[in-house]
Structures are given as structure tokens and as C-alpha cells.
Write a protein that holds these residues in place. Structure first.
Motif, PDB file in Angstrom:
ATOM      1  N   THR A  71       0.790  -1.319  -0.020  1.00 53.42           N
ATOM      2  CA  THR A  71      -0.022   0.163   0.108  1.00 53.42           C
ATOM      3  C   THR A  71       0.868   1.361   0.020  1.00 53.42           C
ATOM      4  OG1 THR A  71      -1.660  -1.062   1.175  1.00 53.42           O
ATOM      5  CG2 THR A  71      -1.652   1.220   1.413  1.00 53.42           C
ATOM      6  N   ARG A  72       0.429   2.134  -0.631  1.00 49.83           N
ATOM      7  CA  ARG A  72       1.155   3.547  -0.729  1.00 49.83           C
ATOM      8  C   ARG A  72      -0.013   4.595  -0.724  1.00 49.83           C
ATOM      9  NH1 ARG A  72       7.059   3.957  -3.228  1.00 49.83           N
ATOM     10  NH2 ARG A  72       7.117   3.192  -1.078  1.00 49.83           N
ATOM     11  N   PHE A  73       0.503   5.668   0.386  1.00 49.48           N
ATOM     12  CA  PHE A  73      -0.632   6.631   0.494  1.00 49.48           C
ATOM     13  C   PHE A  73      -0.155   7.705  -0.664  1.00 49.48           C
ATOM     14  CE2 PHE A  73      -1.430  10.914   2.476  1.00 49.48           C
ATOM     15  CZ  PHE A  73      -2.649  10.666   2.881  1.00 49.48           C
ATOM     16  N   LEU A  74      -1.225   8.327  -1.431  1.00 47.15           N
ATOM     17  CA  LEU A  74      -0.878   9.048  -2.598  1.00 47.15           C
ATOM     18  C   LEU A  74      -1.898  10.328  -2.445  1.00 47.15           C
ATOM     19  CD1 LEU A  74      -0.772   6.601  -5.468  1.00 47.15           C
ATOM     20  CD2 LEU A  74       1.112   7.629  -4.197  1.00 47.15           C
ATOM     21  N   LEU A  75      -1.431  11.421  -2.711  1.00 52.50           N
ATOM     22  CA  LEU A  75      -2.363  12.593  -2.874  1.00 52.50           C
ATOM     23  C   LEU A  75      -3.028  12.801  -4.109  1.00 52.50           C
ATOM     24  CD1 LEU A  75       0.440  15.288  -1.606  1.00 52.50           C
ATOM     25  CD2 LEU A  75      -1.236  13.954  -0.111  1.00 52.50           C
ATOM     26  N   GLY A  76      -4.338  13.227  -3.835  1.00 46.58           N
ATOM     27  CA  GLY A  76      -5.152  13.150  -5.107  1.00 46.58           C
ATOM     28  C   GLY A  76      -4.868  14.455  -6.071  1.00 46.58           C
ATOM     29  N   GLY A  77      -4.974  14.329  -7.148  1.00 44.44           N
ATOM     30  CA  GLY A  77      -4.790  15.109  -8.254  1.00 44.44           C
ATOM     31  C   GLY A  77      -3.280  15.210  -8.706  1.00 44.44           C
ATOM     32  N   ARG A  78      -2.672  14.135  -8.395  1.00 46.09           N
ATOM     33  CA  ARG A  78      -1.364  14.169  -8.888  1.00 46.09           C
ATOM     34  C   ARG A  78      -0.870  12.832  -9.701  1.00 46.09           C
ATOM     35  NH1 ARG A  78       1.828  18.256  -6.637  1.00 46.09           N
ATOM     36  NH2 ARG A  78       0.734  19.443  -5.187  1.00 46.09           N
ATOM     37  N   VAL A  79       0.352  12.799 -10.438  1.00 51.13           N
ATOM     38  CA  VAL A  79       0.666  11.886 -11.062  1.00 51.13           C
ATOM     39  C   VAL A  79       1.885  11.392 -10.689  1.00 51.13           C
ATOM     40  CG1 VAL A  79       0.958  10.923 -13.231  1.00 51.13           C
ATOM     41  CG2 VAL A  79      -0.714  12.819 -13.183  1.00 51.13           C
ATOM     42  N   TYR A  80       2.073   9.917 -10.297  1.00 47.96           N
ATOM     43  CA  TYR A  80       3.349   9.633  -9.815  1.00 47.96           C
ATOM     44  C   TYR A  80       3.886   8.571 -11.069  1.00 47.96           C
ATOM     45  CZ  TYR A  80       0.721  11.274  -5.711  1.00 47.96           C
ATOM     46  OH  TYR A  80       0.300  12.136  -4.933  1.00 47.96           O
ATOM     47  N   PRO A  81       5.280   8.516 -10.809  1.00 46.26           N
ATOM     48  CA  PRO A  81       6.162   7.760 -11.683  1.00 46.26           C
ATOM     49  C   PRO A  81       5.980   6.207 -11.196  1.00 46.26           C
ATOM     50  CG  PRO A  81       7.534   8.661 -10.051  1.00 46.26           C
ATOM     51  CD  PRO A  81       6.436   9.362  -9.922  1.00 46.26           C
ATOM     52  N   ILE A  82       5.357   5.524 -12.362  1.00 45.08           N
ATOM     53  CA  ILE A  82       5.340   3.908 -12.151  1.00 45.08           C
ATOM     54  C   ILE A  82       6.106   3.274 -13.022  1.00 45.08           C
ATOM     55  CG2 ILE A  82       3.255   4.046 -13.678  1.00 45.08           C
ATOM     56  CD1 ILE A  82       1.983   1.975 -11.342  1.00 45.08           C
ATOM     57  N   ARG A  83       6.549   2.135 -12.366  1.00 45.11           N
ATOM     58  CA  ARG A  83       7.631   1.433 -13.271  1.00 45.11           C
ATOM     59  C   ARG A  83       7.062  -0.376 -12.943  1.00 45.11           C
ATOM     60  NH1 ARG A  83      12.626   2.480 -12.065  1.00 45.11           N
ATOM     61  NH2 ARG A  83      13.631   0.539 -11.736  1.00 45.11           N
ATOM     62  N   VAL A  84       7.028  -1.273 -13.839  1.00 42.07           N
ATOM     63  CA  VAL A  84       7.078  -2.557 -13.544  1.00 42.07           C
ATOM     64  C   VAL A  84       7.952  -3.438 -14.419  1.00 42.07           C
ATOM     65  CG1 VAL A  84       5.292  -4.692 -13.602  1.00 42.07           C
ATOM     66  CG2 VAL A  84       4.359  -2.300 -13.275  1.00 42.07           C
ATOM     67  N   GLU A  85       8.465  -4.224 -13.843  1.00 43.64           N
ATOM     68  CA  GLU A  85       9.427  -5.081 -14.629  1.00 43.64           C
ATOM     69  C   GLU A  85       8.998  -6.584 -14.428  1.00 43.64           C
ATOM     70  OE1 GLU A  85      13.453  -2.254 -14.574  1.00 43.64           O
ATOM     71  OE2 GLU A  85      13.340  -4.110 -13.352  1.00 43.64           O
ATOM     72  N   PHE A  86       9.513  -7.264 -15.424  1.00 46.28           N
ATOM     73  CA  PHE A  86       8.819  -8.680 -15.297  1.00 46.28           C
ATOM     74  C   PHE A  86       9.893  -9.611 -16.055  1.00 46.28           C
ATOM     75  CE2 PHE A  86       7.266 -11.994 -18.062  1.00 46.28           C
ATOM     76  CZ  PHE A  86       6.453 -12.872 -17.304  1.00 46.28           C
ATOM     77  N   PHE A  87      10.238 -11.048 -15.566  1.00 46.94           N
ATOM     78  CA  PHE A  87      11.100 -11.837 -16.443  1.00 46.94           C
ATOM     79  C   PHE A  87      10.402 -13.222 -16.254  1.00 46.94           C
ATOM     80  CE2 PHE A  87      13.840 -14.820 -14.034  1.00 46.94           C
ATOM     81  CZ  PHE A  87      13.837 -14.201 -12.606  1.00 46.94           C
ATOM     82  N   LYS A  88      10.488 -14.061 -17.457  1.00 46.47           N
ATOM     83  CA  LYS A  88      10.275 -15.361 -17.490  1.00 46.47           C
ATOM     84  C   LYS A  88      11.338 -16.035 -17.317  1.00 46.47           C
ATOM     85  CE  LYS A  88       8.188 -18.872 -20.149  1.00 46.47           C
ATOM     86  NZ  LYS A  88       9.502 -19.774 -20.043  1.00 46.47           N
ATOM     87  N   SER A  89      11.691 -17.068 -16.641  1.00 49.36           N
ATOM     88  CA  SER A  89      12.995 -17.683 -16.492  1.00 49.36           C
ATOM     89  C   SER A  89      12.814 -19.149 -17.420  1.00 49.36           C
ATOM     90  CB  SER A  89      13.367 -18.011 -15.126  1.00 49.36           C
ATOM     91  OG  SER A  89      12.601 -19.136 -14.566  1.00 49.36           O
ATOM     92  N   LYS A  90      13.862 -19.557 -17.892  1.00 46.98           N
ATOM     93  CA  LYS A  90      13.739 -20.873 -18.812  1.00 46.98           C
ATOM     94  C   LYS A  90      12.827 -22.080 -17.783  1.00 46.98           C
ATOM     95  CE  LYS A  90      18.083 -20.137 -21.295  1.00 46.98           C
ATOM     96  NZ  LYS A  90      19.607 -20.297 -20.869  1.00 46.98           N
ATOM     97  N   GLN A  91      12.871 -21.986 -16.593  1.00 47.54           N
ATOM     98  CA  GLN A  91      12.360 -22.806 -15.728  1.00 47.54           C
ATOM     99  C   GLN A  91      10.634 -22.613 -15.652  1.00 47.54           C
ATOM    100  OE1 GLN A  91      15.155 -21.524 -14.592  1.00 47.54           O
ATOM    101  NE2 GLN A  91      16.445 -22.999 -15.535  1.00 47.54           N
TER     102      GLN A  91
END
Lengths: 440, 761
Positions: free
Chosen positions: B247-267
């Protein structure tokens, strides 16, 4: 490195004007003034990676008369307070290569979950499936008012790589809950002393705030002035409370850190010393009674150029027994780690026990361990366990040889040494024989 | 009581003259003074003055904090001064009761004192937003353009993503895929082992806790508003875990940086990932493209310090009181913000860690920080105290910076809204305008206008106000206003009887909130922005599942869209199923809650609190009765009727909507009777047959319009409307009428008024 989440925790702990210092400094509260305090007991678990050179590490003899081998000669001044425990093995199988199982099962005594981290061999694995013994002891101590401390435990690291995976984590709060060690001394300093610094900072500016309030008073109507005079009263009260808190902390010296030491291989000795100094200081202030000190990581690649070694640690550890040059270098590396332990022991030994008898070493047990018995064969047998100090009422000054027993038995003994007897820890299949006998 | 041209305030006062001066325990409205008043006039007024204001002989004002009982005991013992034995216990009680209500108590004083613009500190919400502006510096609104989704990249990498392995970059709607055992449909991407990265901005529409959820059986991690430390680190897959929440507390009316990373391993046998979230008071859902932007956004400082809640006793949050807890919280907040800045000094222009002259760069930064914090320029004398002193004394420029920032953030010039040298200075005007519309600091355009002293005419200010409406912070502030107007903050936990309303659940509730918000935003930010549409629009926003529940035609999977409903049944937000559900009990409707809401919030009527002791009549006692009949029975006593004569008929008008807001023709097997009569403030009877008719009346009625204007003013300015002149309410309303009830224009007018029309102290 500070995240908002830890900021929130920080603020919760922080107290200005709320008479927080007795808690922050663990000053005795009046309620316990009459009961004679039980002796403080402390534990440090120190980790270095990649196994040892067994013939330069384990004493040949068993019993009270033994000779220290080359790797461990720095412990000579405290030989009579040292305990070698040969013959403890990580017997669990399951997922993960032996470096992963070595560090992940070392303090948890339980298998790794299957996962997506593929080591050099075996099956891929994830995190350990249970909590570690230091956290078990922490929970026990934090559960009682007379042993509760501000942090309960502190996890120190020295040059632990910036990645969270099975090889970099030794301490677990529970299944899939690895705890990252803090390997930046400045971050650790701010965790330990940031509040006091900030309180002092706030105190130094309050006069100016009061002055500012007086100046702006003329800008508001008579009706509004009360708000500003009330405000000035709160500022004055905070000033008084901080002054009182400052008096309470006079006898605790905040250590000075050399500024600007970067996290680089070449600074390993400096960072090690800084972390040990902070560790000793946090014991002195009774911020915690349990600490871990993790050098690099399982498969760690420190390059000890200051010893004249140009090869990295893990790479060297694969060299065969017959490669004398490599084995000599590995012996030097382990001796260097032992010197770190000796420095810690020395600091504890020369510090009088606060509010108690003897030195802090009389009340502290330092355990030095490793994820492997030996690097080139990746054995999980004869895992190094060397104990120094009087924290757990074990009979020290001995070299013991155990008949290849599960290392869970020692983990249980550590808890038992704190007056917290447990019948199993980690995987119960290896706990049938209970804690080790003959230690006390 | 002819009130068309009188102000709300004098109205209140005349009402008080009738009600409050009466002996509280007796409900007869006599013209004669109460016994307490009679005694006071006769025995006390000669020394204390007719209103307790004091006389030349005895000049202390008769005000204080004592309760009636305590006051009564005091009077009995001590008064009159020369002969206390003359005053009986009963007389003392009567006098105490009278003066307590007439002028002694703080409440009575508040009634007597004419409204004025009071010195106010930043409210907690403003404090958070202002700190975010101060610490971050950059305005992000410009980057929030019309493009939705996130920037997606795919790599032929494993656990360590390497930029040189990138095979594709494109914009995707959101993060949601499940390739199963199939290779992802991307040319040149290895099916066996690959990685992905999604980044951009995420918009928080309102202030609160946002729970982010990653679902994957592979490795993934998520950063929100912190590029360094991951909010969720599931790079190591371990055991059966495949769902991670933080959970993250955020202020309304603002835009926040977001990043998602993903990897699929051979297994890993399969590849799949979903990014979901739970917004405040909503159920979990996949993060929709509406809230995402593919552009880069800087981190925002979100203060974590807990503050004591603001005073809401006047119906809106305001900063006119302080407490020790508040002062402490402001101190923590200052330390927190200063600590955040000091950790990021490398972002300060001209700063280099080992540069011996870095102190100069930091000094300049501190001065700029102070000028933004104080919403105006500072002179060298002040800079010497605030900033230079620390640089001359502290161990390091970094420590000096920290102390200077703490001092600046503890200064009354920062903490209070309006401590400018000259209230008409363009900087002061800019500061008030930004707080009014955004609860935040002036942006660059407004700062430039202030620097050029171009906020000296009403038109100059209004022009900026119009420009500033087009900003997520203005949208967030308006949405918060509507929630307040519609009492939504009193509807945190709504539960319905599972037997009667098996369809009702958290998902429905969450959808209803979304439906209402969409309707409010659509009307507010349409070109007409017509206030009356709030009350009479016959469109509701439904998705497939709400449509099914509330009797509209939509495919089951349909997303939210406006649906035209039977105009004879539904009317604007007043009959919105969320409100009908919220103003209802678990099993039945609650005409009283609905009536009180209509009277207070929509028509702006003031009601006294109910009598303390009464038992709600259980439906089981009168199984044959409708809800309307039961409520009428419950409130038939004369004492109740003082208020319920107004409340009940208003509430009954909504009886066509059951306890979860569905239309019904019958209640307890009898036809619903939604008819009634309402007496306006000037005593005119208005008859209606249904909620639709009542809403039509309200939309055109002076009192509803006036009430709306007043509420909006208070929400924006956090000061009493009447402080801006006795005629201000009617002026604003007349203009509102001329402007076809355009709410955006009204908002501009209100913000301009509170920014521009101030008196010198």
C-alpha cells in the motif's frame, strides 16, 4: 535509500516533546527500579562466505588444550573464551544449489521454497520457508518488558550486493520474508542516531521560530493574535522538553563516522570497522541485544587487494586442495575475516558492561559462521561455527568434535542459552535429538 | 420572515432570536422574555451590560468556558456581589441557562461575533499538497496529456534486464497479459526466457491509501513514486506465492512515476502478469488505462506524518485553530521534508558532492525554497536569520541546508495562509488563488504573473483562475467538494441485509461510487457545467452489472457509460442509487436520513439535533405499515414536528427507491406515496408528487442555489462567505443565474473573490 514506508516507521518511532528519550535510549523506567535487573545477554552472528580451508581452520585436538591454526590465530588473546564446534552439518536437501541452501538454511534450519532462481547446479529455488534463529530470539526478548529494546535486532552488512536474491539473504522474518542487511554505515547511523541529531537540530532553530512569530504578530488583527501567542507557547514548551531530553542523553556518546566512505571493494576494511563500531555502540546504548553481521554474500566476490590478493574470493575458493598458492590465499582471506571478529571481540572486551559486572564480552556471544564447509567441494558438512564470549553460559575455551550432527541442534542451543528452550527449530526431522548437550 | 434580500446570516440571527432565547426545556415560543432573561435584565445587566459586554463600572466581558451547571453554581454562590444570599438556586439556574445560550458560551460568542476572515494555518490537506509542490519543484500537469497507457519494452534478457537486448518498444493500455505456455506474440522475442518493462505515470484521483497488487507466477517488481526502492519486489519467485500487495499513501490530483518489470526464466512453464490496484473505498481492479500515462514523471514528496484532524465544526475543514499536537506534527513534517530533500541534493542545480563551493549552490537553493514556501520574496535580513546563520555555523553545508529547511517549514510565514507584508501584493493574491483552486502552491505561470505584479485587477486574477481549472488538482478538489456536499464521507461502511438484498456486495458499492463520480465529473467539466443538471439530469453511468441490477439495457461486460433512464423516475444525483443506498438502513429505507440530507445539504436549511432519547419503532410492531406510515407515527409528537414537518415530506419523496436504490412502486404491498409539501425559507408552500418534481423545484429554487454557492465557497476559501460582505451571497447568486448556473464560472468567481477581495488588517 529511505523509502516512504521506512519514513513512516521512522516518524512513528521519533518523538519530540513526547518524552521519548527514555524509550529511545532504553533508560530504565521507574517501574523496574526496585527489581534487581537480570544480566543482559547478547548475540552476534557473523557471516563470511565460500567455506574455509579446513586444515588451516579446525584445531587438531579436542578438549581444552588445543592449538589455533593459521586462519584463526587472531583469536589467540581470547582462546580461553573461544569454542570450536566441528561436526555440525546442514543436512537438508531440497531446491537450490548448495550456496543457496547454505546461506538460506544456515539460520533458518528449513528448506528453500521452489522458485525461479537457478544456481550453478540443482533445481531453481526461492526464499527460505521459515524464520531465522536470531529473529526467534529477538521475538522472545521483545516479548518481555525487561529484555525489550528499541530495535530488538539489528542486521548489519558489509558490501552486500544491491540485489535481493537467495544468495544475498541470511536473515528471515518468516517464510518468504527475507530481511535485507543494512550495509551502508551512514544509513545505519541515521537509523540509530538520526532522531537525536534531528532533535538537536530542531532545538537549535526554535529561538528563531519564536522570534519569527513575534515579528509577524504585527501583521494580524488583535483578534487573530491569540493564535500566534498560543503557537509561541507550544514552541516554548517544545524547547523545554527538548532541553530536558538533551540532559538525559548527555552520557551517551554518539560515534563520529569518517565522512564520505563509498561502498567499494577497496573500502571493505574501513566499512567493516565502521559497522563494528556502530554495532558495539548500539549494544552499549542497549538499542538491541541481537545482531547479525554479514560480509558480502554467499558466493561473495571480495577482492582483498590489501592482502596482495588479486583474485576474487569465490573464484579462488573453487581451486583444488593441491593448489597451495590458492589455499594460502584462501587462508589469508579467512584470517582477515577472523581479524574482523577479533576486532569486534576486542571492542567488547575493553568496554565495561553498562550497569553490570565485567566487560561487555562477558555478556555477549559472537558466532562466526559460513554457508559452506569448504569451497572447492561445496560441502555442507562441517559448517564453520566458532563462538567467542560469555553471553550464553557455554563452557568456553574448548575444541569440540561432534559426530556429524544436524546444525539445527546448535540453533536450538542458542535459543536455550537465552533462557528460551525450544524443542524444534526449522525442519523438525532434524531436531529429534534436541539441543546440543555438553555446551554449558 | 421575508428573506429574499436578506443575508443568510441575518436570517439565522432572526431564527435564533425566536428559538434560542426561549427556555430550552420549554418549546412554547413566547414573546415574553424567559425567567432567566427577566432576572438578568433586572438584576445583572446594570453591571454586566445587556449582552454581557460589560459597563464602565465593570468592564470584563461575561464570557467563558463553564458549563451551565458550573456557571449556575457560581452565580448562586457569588451573585449579586453585594448580596449573594438573595439569589435562589432556581433563579441562578435560570440566569445561567439564559446567559450561557445568549452570550456566555463560546458557541454563543461565535454566533454574536460577525464573520470575518480569520487568520488560518494551512489545513492538513493543504500542508501535504504544498509540501509536495515545494519539495518536488516541477509541475507535472503539462506531462499529463491525452495519451493513455504505459510505455512497454520487451527484452531477450533473463533475470538481468539489459537495454541492448530490447526487441520492441510500444505503448500498451495497461499491464495485463497471460500467454500461458504460448510464446508472446512479438517478433524476435525468445519464448523460453524474456523480460518486459512498463513505465510512465499513474494518476491518483483522490487522496488516500492505494493498494497495488502484482499477480504473476514469474518474477516481477513494481516501483511507485520511488525509482530506487521497489514497492513490491517479487523478482524471486518462491513457493506458491503468486500475488503480492503493498500500500502507498498518495495525494489526489497528482501523477506519480510507476514502473513494472517482469522476467520469465527458462524454468517457468508459463508467462503472465497483472497490475491491479485498490483505490480508496474501491474494490480491487486492473489498473485501467484512464489512470495511466506513457510519459515520464518526477517523484512527488508525499508527507507521511500524521496530523490531528482539522476543525470541521462549521461544516468545512479550516485551519483556524492550533494545538500542541499540531505543532509537533508540523515539526515532524518539517524534519521529514528536510530529510527527503537532503537525501536528494544531487538534484540541486550546481551541487557536486565534493565541491568545496557547494555551499553557495545550497544557500541559493535554500533562499529559493524559502521564497516558494513563503509564497513571496524575502529580504536579506530574513535570509540571514533563516539561512545564512546555519551556513556560517553548521559542520557541513548539507547539515546547514537541513536546519535552514526545518526552520523555513516551521516559520509562521509558511504555516499560515496569509502573513504577507501587503495583502494586495500580487504574490499574496497568487498564493491565495492557488490554495483556493488547488490547495497547493502557485505554478510557474502564476509565479511569473506575481513577479511581474500582474495580479492587480480582478480580470487579471480571474483569467488565471480560468486557466487553473484545467488541472488535475482542481478536479481533485472539486471531486472532494461533491463528496462532502453529498455526505459521502459518512458512507464508509454500507452493508445490506443479505436475505433481502443478496445482489448487494462490495463490488456493487464500488461500482456505484464509480458511477456517481463519473456523473459528477461529467457534469462539472462539461462545457455547460450546469448546476441544475446535478439535480435533474436523467442520465446515470452504468456498467453491465449495474445496468442489470438497476433495470437498464447493457451487455453484461459493458464498461461505464451514460444511460438515459425514465425521466419520470430518476432525477440527477439526488436519486442516484449510491445515495439512496447510503441514506438507508440495512433492511429498509430511511426517509429521515434522506430528508435531513435534502433539507441540510441541498436546500441549505439548518436543523437542530434530534431529541436525545427515543426508540426507533421496529417494523415488527406494525407489520401492516409502510415505512412512510411508521416514520410518521414515530415523529408525530409536537416536539418532533418542529423539524420533522420539514424533514419527513422531503424524505418521503424518495420512497420510490428501496434500500439499495432500486425503483419500486410498492412498499409493504401498498403503492408508494411520494407526495408532500415543503415550505420554503420565506414560508411559501411547494407541493410535489415525486422526487423528480422536488428535484425540479430545487434546481430552480433560490435557497438550493444559495446553499450550493455557500458550501462551495467554504470548501474553496475555508473562510466564511459573509466575511466578504453581507451582500456577497446574493451577488454571487445573481451572477450564477446570469451565467446559466455554470459551476466552472462560479468556481472562478469564488476563487477570484477570496484571492482578490481582502481587507488590510
Amino acid at each position: 535509500m529511505t523509502t516512504p514506508r521506512s519514513r513512516r516507521e521512522f516518524i512513528r518511532q521519533m518523538g519530540i516533546g513526547a518524552a521519548a528519550m527514555p524509550f529511545v535510549l532504553n533508560l530504565p523506567s521507574l517501574g523496574f527500579a526496585n527489581a534487581p535487573p537480570a544480566r543482559k545477554q547478547r548475540l552476534v552472528i557473523m557471516f563470511s562466505p565460500n567455506g574455509v580451508v579446513p586444515w588451516n581452520f579446525w584445531p587438531d585436538e579436542e578438549g581444552e588444550k588445543f592449538t589455533l591454526k593459521e586462519s584463526v590465530t587472531p583469536l589467540a588473546p581470547w582462546q580461553d573464551r573461544t569454542l570450536f564446534l566441528k561436526g555440525l552439518s546442514i543436512k537438508m536437501q531440497g531446491d537450490g544449489d548448495r550456496h543457496m541452501r547454505g546461506i538460506g538454511c544456515l539460520l533458518t534450519g528449513i528448506e528453500l521454497f521452489p522458485g525461479n532462481i537457478q544456481g550453478g547446479s540443482d533445481t531453481p529455488a526461492g526464499w527460505a520457508s521459515g524464520h531465522s534463529i536470531d529473529q526467534e530470539i529477538k521475538r522472545y526478548l521483545q516479548g518481555k518488558p525487561d529484555t525489550r529494546t528499541r530495535f530488538g535486532s539489528l542486521e548489519f552488512g558489509v558490501l552486500v550486493p544491491e540485489r535481493a536474491d537467495t544468495w544475498t539473504r541470511m536473515v528471515y522474518d518468516g517464510p518468504n520474508k527475507p530481511i535485507a542487511p543494512i550495509d551502508d554505515p551512514y544509513q545505519m547511523f541515521s537509523k540509530l542516531y538520526g532522531q537525536m541529531k534531528d532533535q538537536a537540530g530542531v532545538r537549535s532553530i526554535l529561538d528563531a521560530v519564536a522570534e519569527d512569530l513575534r515579528k509577524v504578530e504585527s501583521r494580524v488583527s488583535a483578534d487573530d493574535r491569540k493564535l500566534l501567542t498560543d503557537h509561541a507557547t507550544f514552541v516554548r514548551e517544545m524547547e523545554q522538553e527538548l532541553a530536558r531530553d538533551a540532559d538525559l542523553q548527555l552520557d551517551h556518546v554518539v560515534p563520529e563516522l569518517e565522512p564520505g566512505v563509498r561502498e567499494e571493494n577497496e573500502n571493505l576494511p574501513k566499512i567493516s570497522k565502521m559497522q563494528i563500531d556502530l554495532l558495539v555502540n548500539s549494544f552499549k546504548a542497549d538499542f538491541t541485544r541481537v545482531a547479525t553481521l554479514q560480509y558480502t554474500n554467499s558466493v561473495g566476490q571480495a577482492k582483498m587487494s590489501w592482502l596482495g590478493i588479486d583474485e576474487t574470493h569465490h573464484t579462488l575458493s573453487h581451486e583444488p586442495d593441491g593448489d597451495k598458492a590458492a589455499q594460502d590465499q584462501l587462508t589469508k582471506i579467512n584470517k582477515w575475516f577472523c581479524e574482523q571478529m577479533a576486532y569486534l571481540v576486542k571492542r567488547l572486551d575493553e568496554t565495561p558492561e553498562p550497569g553490570g559486572e565485567g566487560s561487555m564480552l562477558d555478556h555477549t556471544t559472537v558466532v562466526w559462521t559460513n554457508e559452506l564447509g569448504q569451497g572447492n567441494n561445496h560441502t555442507l558438512n562441517n559448517i564453520p561455527f566458532v563462538l567467542v564470549g560469555g553471553g550464553l553460559d557455554f563452557q568456553m575455551g574448548r575444541s569440540l568434535k561432534l559426530p556429524n550432527v544436524p546444525h539445527q541442534r546448535l540453533l536450538m542451543s542458542l535459543a536455550g542459552g537465552f533462557g528460551h528452550p525450544i524443542e524444534k527449530f526449522g525442519n523438525p526431522n532434524f531436531c529429534g535429538d534436541g539441543p546440543l548437550t555438553g555446551l554449558a | 420572515m421575508n428573506c429574499l434580500h436578506t443575508t443568510r446570516w441575518s436570517l439565522l440571527r432572526s431564527w435564533l432570536a425566536v428559538c434560542w432565547l426561549a427556555v430550552p426545556s420549554c418549546l412554547t415560543l413566547a414573546n415574553e422574555p424567559s425567567p432567566g432573561e427577566a432576572i438578568y435584565r433586572q438584576q445583572c445587566a446594570s453591571c454586566h451590560g445587556p449582552q454581557g459586554e460589560g459597563t464602565s463600572q465593570y468592564d470584563e466581558r461575561l464570557t467563558g468556558e463553564l458549563s451551565v451547571e458550573a456557571l449556575s453554581a457560581y452565580i448562586h454562590e457569588w451573585m449579586p456581589e453585594e448580596a449573594p444570599e438573595e439569589c435562589t438556586d432556581e433563579e441562578a439556574r435560570q440566569v445561567a441557562a439564559y446567559i450561557h445560550d445568549a452570550f456566555y458560551s463560546p458557541i454563543a460568542q461565535a454566533r454574536i461575533a460577525p464573520p470575518r476572515v480569520e487568520l488560518s494555518r494551512l489545513t492538513v490537506g493543504q500542508h501535504r499538497q504544498v509540501l509536495a509542490d515545494l519539495v518536488a519543484g516541477a509541475d507535472v500537469a503539462a506531462a499529463w496529456d491525452d495519451q493513455r497507457g504505459l510505455t512497454a519494452e520487451y527484452f531477450n534478457s533473463g533475470r538481468r534486464i539489459r537495454d541492448e537486448d530490447r526487441v520492441l518498444e510500444r505503448i500498451e493500455d495497461n499491464v495485463q497479459f497471460d500467454h500461458g505456455k504460448q510464446p508472446p506474440p512479438i517478433d524476435n522475442l525468445s519464448a523460453e526466457e524474456f523480460a518486459g518493462r512498463w513505465q510512465g505515470g499513474v494518476h491518483a484521483p483522490e487522496t488516500g491509501e492505494y493498494e497495488f497488487v502484482l499477480k504473476t507466477k514469474n518474477g516481477a517488481r513494481l516501483w511507485v513514486n520511488d525509482d530506487e526502492t521497489a514497492l513490491i519486489d517479487a523478482w524471486v519467485r518462491s513457493g506458491e506465492e503468486s500475488e503480492y500487495r503493498e500500500t502507498r499513501f498518495l495525494l489526489g490530483g497528482r501523477v506519480y512515476p510507476i514502473r513494472v518489470e517482469f522476467f520469465k526464466s527458462k524454468q517457468d512453464p508459463e508467462a503472465g502478469l497483472t497490475l491491479s490496484w485498490r483505490r480508496p473505498k474501491r474494490v480491487e481492479e486492473v489498473v485501467a488505462p484512464d489512470y495511466l500515462s506513457p510519459h515520464k514523471f518526477p517523484e512527488t514528496f508525499v508527507m507521511q506524518t500524521d496530523f490531528p484532524p482539522d476543525d470541521r465544526s462549521q461544516g468545512y475543514e479550516r485551519g483556524t485553530s492550533i494545538s500542541k499536537q499540531w505543532d509537533q506534527a508540523a515539526t515532524y513534517a518539517a524534519i521529514e521534508a528536510a530529510g527527503y530533500v537532503v537525501e536528494r541534493l544531487h538534484e540541486v542545480p550546481g551541487y557536486k558532492q565534493d565541491d568545496s563551493r557547494r555551499g553557495d549552490a545550497l544557500r541559493a537553493y535554500c533562499r529559493q525554497f524559502a521564497e516558494r514556501a513563503f509564497r513571496g520574496p524575502i529580504d536579506d535580513e530574513l535570509a540571514a536569520v533563516l539561512i545564512d546563520r546555519h551556513f556560517d555555523q553548521a559542520n557541513s553545508p548539507e547539515q546547514a541546508t537541513k536546519l535552514a529547511l526545518i526552520l523555513i517549514l516551521k516559520s509562521p510565514r509558511f504555516l499560515y495562509v496569509d502573513l504577507h507584508d501587503h495583502p494586495h501584493d500580487s504574490h499574496a493574491v497568487a498564493a491565495r488563488l492557488a490554495l483556493g483552486l488547488w490547495d497547493a502552491l502557485p505554478d510557474e505561470a502564476l509565479r511569473k504573473a506575481a513577479d511581474a505584479d500582474e495580479l492587480q485587477t480582478r480580470e487579471q486574477v480571474a483569467a488565471h483562475a480560468r486557466r487553473m481549472l484545467n488541472h488535475p488538482l482542481a478536479a481533485a478538489k472539486m471531486l472532494a467538494f461533491f463528496h462532502e456536499w453529498l455526505n459521502l464521507h459518512h458512507m464508509q461502511h454500507i452493508a445490506k441485509d443479505a436475505e433481502q438484498f443478496p445482489e448487494f456486495n462490495e463490488q456493487v458499492l464500488s461500482d456505484l461510487r464509480e458511477s456517481l463520480d463519473r456523473q459528477l465529473n461529467a457534469i462539472m467539466w462539461s462545457e455547460a457545467s450546469d448546476f441544475r443538471q446535478l439535480l435533474v439530469s436523467d442520465a446515470l453511468y452504468f456498467n453491465g452489472s449495474l445496468a442489470k441490477l438497476y433495470g437498464a439495457e447493457l451487455p453484461p461486460e459493458a464498461d461505464f457509460q451514460p444511460i438515459q433512464l425514465d425521466a419520470q423516475r430518476r432525477s440527477g444525483v439526488l436519486t442516484h442509487p449510491l445515495l439512496m443506498t447510503g441514506f438507508a438502513h440495512r433492511e429498509q429505507t430511511s426517509p429521515i436520513h434522506r430528508g435531513v440530507f435534502l433539507a441540510r445539504n441541498v436546500l441549505g436549511r439548518r436543523l437542530r439535533p434530534p431529541q436525545e432519547d427515543f426508540d426507533v419503532i421496529s417494523p415488527d410492531l406494525h407489520p401492516e405499515m409502510t415505512t412512510r406510515e411508521r416514520v410518521a407515527l414515530q415523529t408525530e409528537a409536537k416536539a418532533c414536528q418542529q423539524c420533522h414537518a420539514m424533514i419527513n415530506p422531503l424524505g418521503f419523496s424518495l420512497e420510490h427507491f428501496d434500500a439499495m436504490g432500486r425503483f419500486r412502486s410498492e412498499d409493504n404491498k401498498k403503492p408508494v406515496d411520494a407526495s408532500g409539501e415543503y415550505r420554503t425559507i420565506d414560508g411559501q408552500p411547494v407541493a410535489f408528487d415525486s422526487a423528480v418534481e422536488l428535484a425540479q423545484f430545487a434546481a430552480e429554487s433560490t435557497e438550493a442555489q444559495q446553499a450550493f454557492i455557500e458550501r462551495l465557497f467554504h470548501h474553496v476559501a475555508k473562510q466564511p462567505l459573509l466575511a466578504y460582505g453581507e451582500t456577497k451571497p446574493s451577488e454571487l447568486r445573481e451572477q450564477f443565474v446570469r451565467e446559466e448556473f455554470n459551476m466552472q464560472t462560479l468556481l472562478v468567481e469564488i476563487a477570484t473573490t477570496m484571492a482578490f477581495e481582502v481587507e488590510s488588517p
